[in-house]
Design a protein around this motif. Structure first.
Motif, short mmCIF file in Angstrom:
data_model
loop_
_atom_site.label_atom_id
_atom_site.label_comp_id
_atom_site.label_asym_id
_atom_site.label_seq_id
_atom_site.Cartn_x
_atom_site.Cartn_y
_atom_site.Cartn_z
N HIS A 44 4.57 6.41 4.85
CA HIS A 44 4.64 5.99 6.25
C HIS A 44 5.66 4.86 6.33
O HIS A 44 5.52 3.84 5.64
CB HIS A 44 3.27 5.53 6.75
CG HIS A 44 2.28 6.65 6.83
ND1 HIS A 44 0.98 6.53 6.41
CD2 HIS A 44 2.44 7.93 7.25
CE1 HIS A 44 0.35 7.70 6.60
NE2 HIS A 44 1.22 8.56 7.11
N GLU A 47 5.09 0.96 6.50
CA GLU A 47 4.19 0.36 5.51
C GLU A 47 4.99 -0.11 4.29
O GLU A 47 5.13 0.62 3.31
CB GLU A 47 3.13 1.39 5.12
CG GLU A 47 2.30 1.85 6.32
CD GLU A 47 1.30 2.95 5.98
OE1 GLU A 47 1.12 3.28 4.80
OE2 GLU A 47 0.69 3.48 6.93
N ARG A 88 6.12 4.79 11.64
CA ARG A 88 5.24 5.58 10.78
C ARG A 88 5.93 6.89 10.38
O ARG A 88 5.88 7.31 9.23
CB ARG A 88 3.95 5.88 11.55
CG ARG A 88 2.85 6.51 10.72
CD ARG A 88 1.55 6.56 11.53
NE ARG A 88 0.51 7.32 10.89
CZ ARG A 88 -0.32 6.84 9.95
NH1 ARG A 88 -0.20 5.59 9.56
NH2 ARG A 88 -1.25 7.60 9.42
N HIS A 131 -0.04 2.81 0.30
CA HIS A 131 0.01 2.60 1.75
C HIS A 131 -0.43 1.18 2.07
O HIS A 131 -0.99 0.49 1.24
CB HIS A 131 -0.93 3.60 2.45
CG HIS A 131 -0.43 5.00 2.42
ND1 HIS A 131 -0.10 5.71 3.54
CD2 HIS A 131 -0.21 5.84 1.37
CE1 HIS A 131 0.31 6.93 3.20
NE2 HIS A 131 0.25 7.03 1.90
N GLU A 190 -4.72 2.22 0.00
CA GLU A 190 -4.36 1.34 1.12
C GLU A 190 -4.47 -0.06 0.56
O GLU A 190 -5.56 -0.51 0.18
CB GLU A 190 -5.35 1.50 2.28
CG GLU A 190 -5.33 2.84 2.98
CD GLU A 190 -4.23 2.97 4.04
OE1 GLU A 190 -3.43 2.02 4.18
OE2 GLU A 190 -4.20 4.01 4.71
ZN LIG Z 1 -0.09 5.04 5.52
#
Ligand SMILES: [Zn+2]
Length: 311
Positions: A44, A47, A88, A131, A190
């Motif tokens: 993304h 990020e 994104r 991420h 994440e």
């Molecule tokens: Zn992401």
């Protein structure tokens, strides 16, 4: 080492260091045989934590501060065009484009390139997709259901006590799903906030721990500490599919928000969203755009304990 580089400078870095057939991919090989691991940041484009961690890691390898003990690591900037624009994605979410990559969208073409790379390099054992989030410092490990190795790998490299395990039908087209079908152990982390130093540090420590797991990297020797982790593992029972003008009707909805059977939790132009059973929400963002494939997931949760002994 500067952490204040512009996106243009980072893109240029990946272009200059690119040394294989996949654009924006940097391979680093040890002179000793070993495993092949792929690390991805910027799947993304908004990020940056994983991207910054990869650049920092690569610089340390280049200037001899650290060294690869064996094998090969590929550092891949997932969606360079979206990264450049701090978005994104450009046409569609790259991380939903890997099932049927088609040439009509920028992300479809990028997914096809990446898949070609995974197919050509049939020695890849694991893929770590880094991420980060825009609100707070949320951290979670994400992996696909029915992959027996991935839980062991996750527990051995991460002390993040929150896991999301998803059914492939609920989140089709992910990069780790494409990896899994090629017998590559795929894990999304994440890492916390996009912009915090902690986000970059979390990305870096997971990258290092992954390589250490495959004996490719020796982390700084500390006394081993053993701790018992209480893990909350959310398992998807369905995706929340947003219609036009979707809104959550629960204030401060977040991952872990509990719903009772029959509870109204969202609304869009097509109607109400009602919990089919007692369940929990896993939501990547409180704000849902009309182009988003999913607004989050309804999940069941189980708690278990894991003894971690991290070096
Ligand atoms: Zn992401």
């Amino acid at each position: 080492m500067s952490t204040e580089e512009s996106r243009e400078e980072i893109l240029e870095y990946f272009q200059q260091q690119n040394n294989c057939e996949l654009p924006y991919c940097i391979e680093v090989a040890s002179d000793r045989e070993g495993e092949h691991v792929v690390v991805v940041g910027g799947t993304h484009g908004n990020e940056p934590a994983g991207v910054r961690a990869m650049v920092a890691f690569h610089r340390q390898l280049q200037n001899g501060e650290i060294k690869l003990e064996s094998g090969k690591v590929s550092l891949l900037l997932g969606n360079p065009q979206a990264y450049q624009k701090d978005r994104r994605y450009i046409d569609r979410d790259l991380n939903r484009s890997f099932d049927h990559p088609e040439g009509a969208t920028l992300e479809g073409r990028r997914a096809a390139e990446i898949i070609e790379y995974l197919d050509r390099n049939n020695d890849i054992v694991a893929l770590l997709d880094l991420h980060s989030v825009s609100i707070g410092d949320f951290k979670i490990c994400v992996y696909e259901k029915d992959n027996s190795q991935i839980l062991d790998l996750t527990l051995s490299i991460s002390d993040i006590p929150l896991h999301f395990i998803y059914h492939p039908a609920h989140m089709p087209g992910t990069l780790i799903g494409a990896a899994g079908r090629r017998r590559i152990c795929g894990l999304i982390v994440e890492c916390g906030n996009h912009l915090s130093k902690q986000g970059v540090d979390t990305a870096l420590s997971h990258m290092q721990a992954m390589l250490a797991h495959y004996r490719m990297f020796r982390t700084a020797a500390e006394a081993p500490k053993t701790e018992i982790l209480s893990i909350e593992q959310y398992e998807s029972i369905g995706a929340i599919k947003p219609g036009p003008n979707f809104k959550f009707l629960i204030t401060d909805v977040e991952t872990g928000t509990k719903l009772a059977k029959g509870q109204l939790f969202g609304r869009d132009d097509n109607g109400d969203h009602i919990a089919p059973q007692d369940c929990y929400i896993v939501a990547p963002s409180r704000v849902v755009k009309s182009t988003d494939v999913d607004a989050g997931f309804l999940c069941k949760m189980k708690r278990f304990y894991s003894v971690s002994s991290q070096k």
